[in-house]
Write a protein that holds these residues in place. Structure first.
Motif, PDB file in Angstrom:
ATOM      1  N   GLU A   1      13.708 -58.088-136.027  1.00  0.00           N
ATOM      2  CA  GLU A   1      14.129 -59.092-135.194  1.00  0.00           C
ATOM      3  C   GLU A   1      13.438 -60.574-135.962  1.00  0.00           C
ATOM      4  O   GLU A   1      12.180 -60.299-135.895  1.00  0.00           O
ATOM      5  CB  GLU A   1      13.530 -59.153-134.016  1.00  0.00           C
ATOM      6  CG  GLU A   1      14.309 -57.733-133.216  1.00  0.00           C
ATOM      7  CD  GLU A   1      13.297 -57.534-131.728  1.00  0.00           C
ATOM      8  OE1 GLU A   1      12.264 -58.110-131.303  1.00  0.00           O
ATOM      9  OE2 GLU A   1      13.859 -56.673-131.033  1.00  0.00           O
TER      10      GLU A   1
ATOM     11  N   THR B   1      28.245 -64.454-127.170  1.00  0.00           N
ATOM     12  CA  THR B   1      27.015 -63.781-127.924  1.00  0.00           C
ATOM     13  C   THR B   1      27.777 -63.695-129.322  1.00  0.00           C
ATOM     14  O   THR B   1      28.876 -63.971-129.749  1.00  0.00           O
ATOM     15  CB  THR B   1      27.049 -62.536-127.516  1.00  0.00           C
ATOM     16  OG1 THR B   1      25.869 -61.969-128.536  1.00  0.00           O
ATOM     17  CG2 THR B   1      27.956 -61.553-127.734  1.00  0.00           C
ATOM     18  N   LEU B   2      26.843 -63.838-130.302  1.00  0.00           N
ATOM     19  CA  LEU B   2      26.911 -63.878-131.862  1.00  0.00           C
ATOM     20  C   LEU B   2      26.585 -62.665-132.412  1.00  0.00           C
ATOM     21  O   LEU B   2      26.706 -62.329-133.623  1.00  0.00           O
ATOM     22  CB  LEU B   2      26.418 -65.039-132.488  1.00  0.00           C
ATOM     23  CG  LEU B   2      26.843 -66.433-132.059  1.00  0.00           C
ATOM     24  CD1 LEU B   2      26.066 -67.493-132.566  1.00  0.00           C
ATOM     25  CD2 LEU B   2      28.235 -66.569-132.769  1.00  0.00           C
TER      26      LEU B   2
ATOM     27  N   GLY C   1      10.649 -62.731-134.165  1.00  0.00           N
ATOM     28  CA  GLY C   1      10.346 -62.155-132.887  1.00  0.00           C
ATOM     29  C   GLY C   1      11.115 -62.255-131.714  1.00  0.00           C
ATOM     30  O   GLY C   1      10.896 -61.892-130.799  1.00  0.00           O
ATOM     31  N   TRP C   2      12.304 -62.892-131.901  1.00  0.00           N
ATOM     32  CA  TRP C   2      13.130 -63.057-130.519  1.00  0.00           C
ATOM     33  C   TRP C   2      13.923 -61.776-130.479  1.00  0.00           C
ATOM     34  O   TRP C   2      14.629 -61.377-131.504  1.00  0.00           O
ATOM     35  CB  TRP C   2      13.951 -64.347-130.833  1.00  0.00           C
ATOM     36  CG  TRP C   2      13.097 -65.469-130.768  1.00  0.00           C
ATOM     37  CD1 TRP C   2      13.015 -66.372-131.951  1.00  0.00           C
ATOM     38  CD2 TRP C   2      12.515 -65.978-129.844  1.00  0.00           C
ATOM     39  NE1 TRP C   2      12.408 -67.331-131.556  1.00  0.00           N
ATOM     40  CE2 TRP C   2      11.865 -67.537-130.539  1.00  0.00           C
ATOM     41  CE3 TRP C   2      12.180 -65.874-128.480  1.00  0.00           C
ATOM     42  CZ2 TRP C   2      11.133 -68.171-129.558  1.00  0.00           C
ATOM     43  CZ3 TRP C   2      11.182 -66.629-127.819  1.00  0.00           C
ATOM     44  CH2 TRP C   2      10.550 -67.901-128.585  1.00  0.00           C
ATOM     45  N   GLN C   3      14.271 -61.204-129.301  1.00  0.00           N
ATOM     46  CA  GLN C   3      14.902 -59.996-129.188  1.00  0.00           C
ATOM     47  C   GLN C   3      16.555 -60.335-129.634  1.00  0.00           C
ATOM     48  O   GLN C   3      16.953 -61.377-129.209  1.00  0.00           O
ATOM     49  CB  GLN C   3      14.528 -59.220-128.010  1.00  0.00           C
ATOM     50  CG  GLN C   3      14.911 -59.687-126.713  1.00  0.00           C
ATOM     51  CD  GLN C   3      13.505 -60.561-126.303  1.00  0.00           C
ATOM     52  OE1 GLN C   3      13.271 -61.527-127.031  1.00  0.00           O
ATOM     53  NE2 GLN C   3      13.007 -60.114-125.319  1.00  0.00           N
TER      54      GLN C   3
ATOM     55  N   PRO D   1      20.107 -60.474-128.823  1.00  0.00           N
ATOM     56  CA  PRO D   1      21.245 -61.536-128.637  1.00  0.00           C
ATOM     57  C   PRO D   1      20.777 -62.998-128.782  1.00  0.00           C
ATOM     58  O   PRO D   1      21.643 -63.917-128.956  1.00  0.00           O
ATOM     59  CB  PRO D   1      21.950 -61.279-127.384  1.00  0.00           C
ATOM     60  CG  PRO D   1      20.926 -60.168-126.652  1.00  0.00           C
ATOM     61  CD  PRO D   1      19.933 -59.729-127.351  1.00  0.00           C
ATOM     62  N   TRP D   2      19.499 -62.988-128.555  1.00  0.00           N
ATOM     63  CA  TRP D   2      19.010 -64.649-128.424  1.00  0.00           C
ATOM     64  C   TRP D   2      18.528 -65.012-129.781  1.00  0.00           C
ATOM     65  O   TRP D   2      18.923 -66.155-130.307  1.00  0.00           O
ATOM     66  CB  TRP D   2      17.831 -64.811-127.664  1.00  0.00           C
ATOM     67  CG  TRP D   2      18.433 -64.380-126.118  1.00  0.00           C
ATOM     68  CD1 TRP D   2      19.297 -65.486-125.490  1.00  0.00           C
ATOM     69  CD2 TRP D   2      18.563 -63.556-125.319  1.00  0.00           C
ATOM     70  NE1 TRP D   2      19.357 -64.941-124.164  1.00  0.00           N
ATOM     71  CE2 TRP D   2      19.089 -63.675-124.349  1.00  0.00           C
ATOM     72  CE3 TRP D   2      18.035 -62.076-125.519  1.00  0.00           C
ATOM     73  CZ2 TRP D   2      19.257 -62.676-123.071  1.00  0.00           C
ATOM     74  CZ3 TRP D   2      18.167 -61.140-124.423  1.00  0.00           C
ATOM     75  CH2 TRP D   2      18.702 -61.539-123.357  1.00  0.00           C
ATOM     76  N   GLY D   3      17.876 -64.290-130.578  1.00  0.00           N
ATOM     77  CA  GLY D   3      17.407 -64.423-131.830  1.00  0.00           C
ATOM     78  C   GLY D   3      18.419 -63.747-132.986  1.00  0.00           C
ATOM     79  O   GLY D   3      19.220 -63.186-132.533  1.00  0.00           O
ATOM     80  N   ILE D   4      18.061 -63.975-134.371  1.00  0.00           N
ATOM     81  CA  ILE D   4      18.777 -63.472-135.236  1.00  0.00           C
ATOM     82  C   ILE D   4      18.224 -62.016-135.524  1.00  0.00           C
ATOM     83  O   ILE D   4      17.246 -62.031-135.618  1.00  0.00           O
ATOM     84  CB  ILE D   4      19.187 -64.098-136.443  1.00  0.00           C
ATOM     85  CG1 ILE D   4      19.810 -65.339-136.033  1.00  0.00           C
ATOM     86  CG2 ILE D   4      19.787 -63.456-137.609  1.00  0.00           C
ATOM     87  CD1 ILE D   4      19.823 -66.432-136.993  1.00  0.00           C
TER      88      ILE D   4
ATOM     89  N   ASP E   1      24.252 -60.687-137.344  1.00  0.00           N
ATOM     90  CA  ASP E   1      24.478 -61.822-136.774  1.00  0.00           C
ATOM     91  C   ASP E   1      25.702 -62.338-137.463  1.00  0.00           C
ATOM     92  O   ASP E   1      25.710 -62.672-138.283  1.00  0.00           O
ATOM     93  CB  ASP E   1      23.342 -62.902-136.524  1.00  0.00           C
ATOM     94  CG  ASP E   1      23.444 -63.956-135.768  1.00  0.00           C
ATOM     95  OD1 ASP E   1      23.287 -63.953-134.460  1.00  0.00           O
ATOM     96  OD2 ASP E   1      24.287 -64.861-135.942  1.00  0.00           O
TER      97      ASP E   1
END
Lengths: 90, 117, 181, 488, 137, 484
Positions: free
Chosen positions: D60, D189-190, D63-65, D67-70, D131
């Motif tokens: 991650e 989502t991406l 540090g963003w999990q 679907p929100w982070g890449i 992503d």
């Protein structure tokens, strides 16, 4: 009130666009573009007030600046055929 | 409701125009402009999908609760940068081509190659 | 009112694009190109994408136009604008457009607050970014933090563009001059 | 640091690139870039081992999990392709120093290595990322640097070829972007894994079908699959030899990797093949690619162009493996991706060896070159045999698997086509071999004793590896099987 | 542009404003539209305007090609360096939370430096591309 | 362990020889010594394999796996041993002859020539000991590629064209038919290993077997079945030692050996003799036998005549295999040996005549026997052996073949054998007649026998034609394990 102004500006934009398309000389076009960008600047400022978020005036400022640089570049190109020229006419 | 699918239709029209210019015009310069139009239309497509009725620009402010979707904006920011980078490289290529061929017309370039063979 | 503005601006955009197809003068094409950029930037403002509008104004109308002009200055003003392969182009383009029109048939309407785009990933950005990242501009928060890696890639793209342009255009004398300094 | 290997894989060359541009001194840049590329290779190797033993890696970023982070998501397939790309980069950089000094003006060499590292970064990034939008960004990094690298060729046609590539590549990338946009519109989502879970529920939507079409066509453009292949032969033929070697071995392979990702991971094989009946389009295209490109290759006078056309045909084999819509076909396709990369890389390397002494790579200029340079000539023969798919070369193994996959489905006519195209390959390879060995060399060629340097031993290392994988195919076959399993 | 005093004077009035505005956009990007990229472009436009008015040679004295190359590389390095720094501080790549004791403060720091990197790179890249074109003739 | 080591040694020897030749390519004498030495050691080692006895048969030795479950594997069995013995002994003879011939004719690129020769014999060893179809195929292809430079050795337009036909035909048949047949077998049975009496029983439908057998027989292009025989006469552009090797030892024998091996160990004699899978091939091979003889009659170039004679003789072996009776297969195996010895003598003679007198056409040979008696006597002995007259070796193999045809109740095949024998006489004996009995047309003074390096080999092989006649009983006994 603001709506009316917006509509007026839009009409200006249309007319300026037509002038850019039909020309006929380069200066007509440059002038038309100038008008057009001025209209955009106004449009953005007015829209900010219309939408009650006037803090986006920043964008309008950028437009005004960019517009100036673009025009200078265009004219310099027309005059010297070279953007890197030091501008002294011999 | 803003305007239904009108945004998308115009985006598609622009895309078609840009694409058409890229294929049909034989001047390399114009092709680059076509490419720009093509890419910009995609930006409009993305930005339109992020719009929320009654929403406002995604900058937090105590006066508002509904915001438009910031994610497409982020994506398109990147895409704009990519597009200007591509334009720069394409123009650099065009300039070099012009120096070696003395023309920017696709067909004249082909002609020159055929003569050279 | 918003609807009228957006429809009108989009139509202007379409007119500009169509005009570019039929222009015979290279310089006018470049100028129309910058109008096109300006217009799309206004549209972005109306669609709430202020950051994008900002960038499009600075890049599209500014840097892009200057780049086009400087390239144009180098390649000379005599440019022949011709169209060939009109039929192939038309068919290809129509097919692509048809595919997209087909796709629009079940798209959520523009501005629909219940569209999947608004409800899934983005919702967290809107609700939490204030407390998680702590800056009001959500676009900056997402750009620099949530999707910071994309932005790193974006910077790399810009850097690549410079390397590419220098590789193509750099000439020996300048390099040596540069070294002397 | 080992738990960060996934991101270091991409970030290391990304950091190295600006440093390289700061060094900006030909020899030092080469040394630096080469060291980095071997480090990258070491990383990919350890990632590969880790994935083989411990399953796929997810990282991650920020540090963003997910679907929100890449996130970076390296499964068996990605690890395999990463290994391939980094290995080819390390080999190319190590081997080609002398050729680069000859072909690239001195003041551009520092930038050249920078661009090379950026291209490597882009290719690795495409493979490693999990992503969808990140793919687009790294695709552009690799493409932009590739355009510049190709345009550095001495022939002026390198410029036009590069421009054509730029136009086609940008259209391709924009199509992919449209595909991403449409998917994002319907799913919100991406993230690829998230997309995978969300698509089945909305697979009836027209816009999802359109997204699929745009993805496919965009990747076909990058992949140069018939009939969207016009940019490729020129680009490979006129680029500097180091660039054509590296790109021929990796660029289309990474595009193919994307195709697997889109077909199998994002949309899922059920949707791609059962709902959309993709194989009905992919099969004829692959067959046309195989036959027409092979025929084209026969009539080329320039050997590099010939190899470029042959690459188009080989891409056809790989997509054919996909079009078979069976596990065996997929394994064959992935294996051929791996084997062909090395074979084609080795062939382009031998051509670069010839360039030290022959004026060009046109057939007439190569007369007798094999006799004057026996080790290089023999290398071409071995590589050519691999291309044809003669036993004991790795080309045979992948063709064997492909043909058995075809037979498994009972398409005997397809077997005939594959055999026919192998014979075409025989013809175009043998035409060169005849010129190399059974014609008199010009006096200038015999007298020319310019040393070839490190390029030749590296060429043989690559060739011997293809021979080894032809004799003992356990490693690539097992890796391909694991990769195919990861896609299911 | 000795012969065009109007343009020259106007531009010289405008250039500082543009540069200042660029700085504003750079550092106020957290609160209003803008950020490193836009700031970089605006900053570069200011310098381009200077080059248009005074000519390439003079502009290069102010901001040389060499400087542009160094800054562009360091901008990218700064960005990636923040990522690596957070890695050394025990978090994942580009995780700003660990840059300061308070995660929010860390995010602030991270975004600030990262945006600065973007700004540096974009300014110098745009400028050197412009130089490359105008020098080419 | 002993088995594996001696087998591997058989592969290693020619490869080491080839490497030494490549390394020492500038020292001509050394290269020649290495070349002969390689051949001698190879023969010695091959003969040692016979000592292992029946106990070692059909034990697979596999250095590594190629694809999935298919290993590269080797084993010993009577046919392979016989073939390897023929090949390595004749290889030794050929090396002597090749050195003499190449030196006498001032040929260039000797090192490349000897190198490819060694690789070719390496491939032959691989074919002889292959334990499964894929291994067989691999070495079959190596043989094609390694002999290509030998065929185009001269490097002129004619050589290139000949080489193109040679490689083109061999590869297209092998990839187009042979490989497909292998894949088919593999995909439908999952097995490729050679086993006693074959493994196809009850595994495939009858109709498929016919197609499969045809694919195999045509796929082994080296067996020279019409219409895929063109490569043989095309390869005549090669220097004579190559022709000798190609036509007598390595290539064509490898072809018919493949057919035999596939017949015996893939299909199995029972399956073939019960069914009608090989009928088509019997027809084709018989037709080839007769047609090629007729073509041979019309050839004036001695080497071309011998080449068509080879095509015809190969079909004997294919017919023998396809008839699939104990006698016919034994006959076919023996014919492999007897024809090899006979035909290599004939080619040596043709080369000796070219070296000594620079004559290539049958019509130019008038009276030449008076100045080259040894060559012509050897030719006569070999010709008689090929025709099948006792007490020459060829008589036995033809006897068994004829017996086999009658056992299988293919009477027309038996008749074809007899007609063909007559044709053999018609095209082989005119040379003898012209040499010994026709008055010389040109001035023959100044022509003498070829160098001893050429004469010695052809004398040895001519004598073996005679000696083999008395060893046939043992040979037959040796082949018995095939039919148990």
């Amino acid at each position: 009130m603001i709506a009316a102004a917006l509509i007026a500006i839009m009409i200006v934009m249309l007319i300026a666009l037509i002038r850019t398309c039909i020309g006929p000389t380069l200066f007509d076009r440059i002038l038309a573009i100038n008008t057009f960008s001025t209209a955009t600047v106004l449009m953005i400022s007015l829209y900010g007030f219309f939408n009650q978020r006037p803090e986006f005036l920043d964008i309008a400022i950028v437009y005004a600046m960019i517009n100036f640089i673009g025009t200078v570049a265009l004219l310099k190109l027309h005059r010297f055929d070279d953007l890197g020229h030091d501008g002294d006419e011999s | 409701m803003l305007s239904g699918l009108y945004n998308y239709w115009i985006a598609i029209l622009l895309m078609a125009i840009g694409f058409y210019i890229v294929i049909a015009h034989s001047n390399l310069f114009t092709k680059m402009i076509g490419l720009n139009i093509f890419q910009t239309s995609v930006f409009i497509l993305f930005i339109s999908m992020g719009k929320v009725d009654g929403g406002t620009a995604p900058i937090l402010s105590e006066a508002y609760t509904a915001y438009s979707n910031p994610l497409p904006h982020v994506l398109i920011l990147t895409a704009i940068v990519v597009s200007v980078a591509t334009t720069a490289v394409g123009l650099a290529l065009i300039v070099s081509i012009n120096r070696r061929y003395k023309t920017l017309d696709e067909h004249e370039i082909e002609q020159q190659e055929l003569e050279q063979e | 009112m918003e609807d009228i503005i957006i429809i009108f601006l989009l139509s202007l955009l379409a007119i500009t694009a169509i005009a570019i197809i039929f222009m015979r003068n290279m310089l006018s094409v470049i100028m129309l190109g910058s109008i096109y950029s300006l217009l799309s930037a206004v549209i972005f403002v109306v669609l709430d994408a202020v950051d994008v509008a900002f960038t499009e104004a600075a890049v599209g109308a500014g840097i892009s136009s200057v780049l086009f002009l400087s390239a144009f200055a180098v390649t000379g003003k005599r440019q022949v604008l011709k169209q060939k392969n009109k039929l192939i182009a038309f068919v290809t383009v129509s097919l692509t457009a048809a595919a997209l029109i087909y796709a629009t048939s079940d798209m959520p309407y523009v501005g629909d607050p219940n569209a999947p785009v608004q409800t899934h990933v983005a919702a967290r950005y809107i609700e939490q970014s204030g407390s998680e990242v702590g800056i009001p501009n959500m676009v900056t928060a997402v750009l620099a933090s949530y999707r910071g890696f994309d932005t790193l890639g974006e910077v790399a793209v810009v850097f690549t563009a410079m390397i590419a342009v220098l590789l193509l255009l750099l000439r020996r004398e300048e390099e040596e001059l540069d070294r002397e300094k | 640091m080992t738990n960060h290997l996934a991101i270091l894989q991409v970030v290391l060359p990304l950091i190295a690139a600006p440093l390289c541009s700061l060094i900006n001194q030909a020899k030092a840049c080469w040394l630096f870039a080469t060291t980095i590329s071997w480090l990258v290779f070491a990383i990919s190797l350890s990632l590969f081992i880790e994935v083989q033993t411990g399953g796929s890696i997810r990282y991650e970023i920020g540090g963003w999990q997910p679907p929100w982070g890449i996130e970076y998501h390296i499964d068996a397939l990605a690890a395999f392709v990463l290994l391939l790309v980094s290995a080819m980069a390390a080999i190319t950089l190590s081997a080609f120093q002398r050729r680069i000094t000859i072909e690239i003006p001195k003041h551009k060499q520092g930038l050249f290595y920078t661009a090379f590292l950026l291209c490597l970064t882009g290719l690795l990034g495409i493979v490693a990322t999990g992503d969808a939008f990140n793919i687009f960004v790294f695709l552009e990094i690799s493409s932009l640097s590739a355009y510049a690298l190709i345009a550095l060729g001495e022939d002026r046609r390198a410029l036009t070829a590069s421009f054509e590539y730029l136009i086609m590549g940008t259209i391709g990338a924009t199509f992919i972007l449209i595909g991403i946009g449409l998917l994002y519109m319907q799913t919100g989502t991406l993230n690829i894994v998230d997309l995978q879970t969300r698509i089945p529920a909305i697979s009836h939507l027209h816009s999802v079908h359109a997204a699929f079409a745009f993805f496919t066509i965009g990747i076909f453009l990058k992949l140069a699959l018939f009939p969207l292949h016009h940019w490729l032969p020129g680009a490979y033929a006129y680029a500097p030899s180091a660039v054509s070697t590296f790109l021929a071995a990796t660029a289309t392979k990474v595009a193919l990797y994307l195709l697997y990702r889109v077909f199998y991971t994002i949309f899922g094989s059920e949707f791609s093949f059962e709902v959309l009946q993709l194989h009905y389009i992919l099969m004829p295209l692959s067959i046309l690619a195989i036959v027409i490109s092979s025929l084209n290759a026969i009539f080329q006078q320039d050997v590099r162009k010939m190899l470029a056309y042959s690459s188009l045909g080989q891409i056809g084999y790989m997509t054919l493996g996909i079009a078979l819509f069976s596990d065996a076909g997929l394994v064959a396709s992935i294996l051929h991706l791996f084997n062909h990369a090395f074979i084609k890389g080795a062939l382009f390397m031998t051509l670069a060896c010839f360039l030290f002494r022959t004026p060009s790579l046109r057939l007439d200029d190569l007369n007798g070159a094999g006799r004057a340079m026996p080790w290089v000539g023999f290398a071409f023969v071995v590589g050519g045999l691999g291309l044809i798919g003669v036993p004991l070369t790795s080309g045979f193994i992948s063709k064997w698997l492909l043909v058995s996959a075809v037979i498994e489905q009972g398409h005997w006519w397809l077997v005939a086509i594959i055999v026919f195209s192998s014979l075409l390959a025989l013809i175009y390879v043998w035409r060169v071999v005849e010129h190399l060995f059974f014609r008199e060399a010009s006096a200038a060629l015999v007298a020319n004793k310019q040393p070839i340097g490190a390029l030749l031993p590296f060429t043989w290392v690559v060739l011997l590896s293809t021979l080894y994988f032809g004799i003992n195919s356990d490693f690539p076959v097992q890796a391909a099987k694991a990769a195919a399993k990861a896609l299911q | 542009m000795k012969n065009n005093p109007v343009i020259k004077q106007t531009s010289f009035l405008l250039i500082p404003v543009i540069l200042l505005f660029g700085l504003y956009v750079q550092f106020h990007g957290d609160y209003s539209p803008g950020g490193g990229f836009q700031a970089g472009v605006i900053f570069a436009s200011g310098l381009i305007l200077y080059a248009l008015i005074e000519g390439q040679a003079k502009a290069e004295q102010v901001f040389s090609m060499r400087l542009a190359r160094i800054l562009s590389a360091s901008g990218l390095l700064l960005y990636a360096g923040i990522g690596v720094a957070s890695m050394f501080l025990g978090a994942n790549f580009l995780d700003y939370n660990v840059l300061a004791d308070d995660p929010l403060q860390g995010q602030h720091w991270g975004i600030f430096w990262v945006e600065l990197g973007v700004g540096l790179t974009v300014t110098s890249v745009m400028l050197s591309i412009f130089y490359a074109f105008t020098n080419f003739k | 362990m002993i088995l594996a080591n001696s087998l591997y040694l058989n592969f290693a020897i020619p490869v080491i020889g080839a490497c030494l030749i490549a390394l020492l390519h500038q020292r001509r004498r050394t290269v020649e010594l290495v070349f002969i030495g390689t051949a001698a050691v190879l023969l010695w080692n091959t003969l040692h394999l016979f000592d292992l006895g029946e106990a070692a048969y059909f034990i697979n030795v596999s250095p590594f796996s190629l694809i999935d479950s298919i290993p590269l594997a080797f084993h010993l069995e009577p046919l392979g041993l016989l073939f390897s013995a023929i090949a390595s002994s004749l290889f030794l003879v050929t090396t002597l002859y090749a050195i003499g011939y190449m030196n006498a004719n001032n040929e260039k690129h000797l090192a490349r020539f000897y190198f490819c020769f060694c690789i070719a014999i390496f491939a032959v060893m691989g074919i002889a000991f292959a334990a499964n179809l894929l291994t067989l195929f691999i070495f079959y292809e190596i043989l094609s590629f390694s002999t290509y430079p030998l065929v185009t050795h001269k490097g002129n337009e004619a050589a290139r064209n000949g080489g193109r036909v040679y490689l083109g035909l061999l590869l297209s048949t092998s990839i187009g038919f042979f490989l497909i047949a292998i894949l088919w077998v593999w995909s439908s049975t999952g097995e490729l290993d050679f086993v006693r009496n074959g493994f196809l029983q009850e595994q495939m439908p009858k109709e498929a077997l016919i197609i499969l057998y045809t694919l195999f027989a045509f796929g082994v292009g080296k067996a020279g079945l019409m219409p895929f025989h063109r490569w043989l006469p095309s390869a005549m552009v090669a220097p004579t030692p190559v022709s000798a090797l190609l036509h007598a030892v390595a290539v064509v024998k490898a072809g018919v050996f493949c057919v035999l091996k596939i017949t015996v160990y893939v299909f199995g004699l029972d399956l073939l003799s019960e069914g009608s899978a090989s009928n088509l091939i019997i027809w084709v091979a018989t037709a080839t036998m007769l047609l090629a003889s007729l073509v041979a009659l019309s050839q004036d170039n001695l080497k071309a005549r011998l080449a068509y004679s080879t095509v015809s003789q190969l079909s004997y072996i294919v017919v023998g295999a396809a008839l699939a009776t104990a006698s016919s297969v034994a006959g076919a195996s023996m014919h492999m040996a007897t024809h090899a010895v006979g035909k290599i003598t004939l080619f040596f003679c043709a080369g000796a005549i070219y070296t000594a007198a620079k004559k290539t056409k049958v019509s130019e040979l008038d009276g030449l026997a008076k100045v080259m008696p040894i060559t012509f006597i050897a030719y006569t002995v070999a010709a008689l052996s090929i025709i099948g007259l006792p007490p020459m070796a060829g008589s036995w193999s033809k006897w068994f073949l004829l017996d086999g045809a009658l056992q299988a109740e293919y009477f027309w095949v038996a008749i074809a054998f007899i007609i063909s024998t007559l044709l053999n006489m018609a095209y082989l004996l005119p040379v003898v007649a012209r040499g010994f009995f026709a008055p010389a047309k040109d001035n023959l003074s100044g022509i003498q026998e070829a160098p001893w390096m050429c004469l010695l080999p052809l004398s040895i092989t001519a004598i073996s034609c005679f000696v083999l006649f008395f060893l046939l009983q043992e040979l037959h006994h040796f082949l018995q394990p095939l039919f148990s």
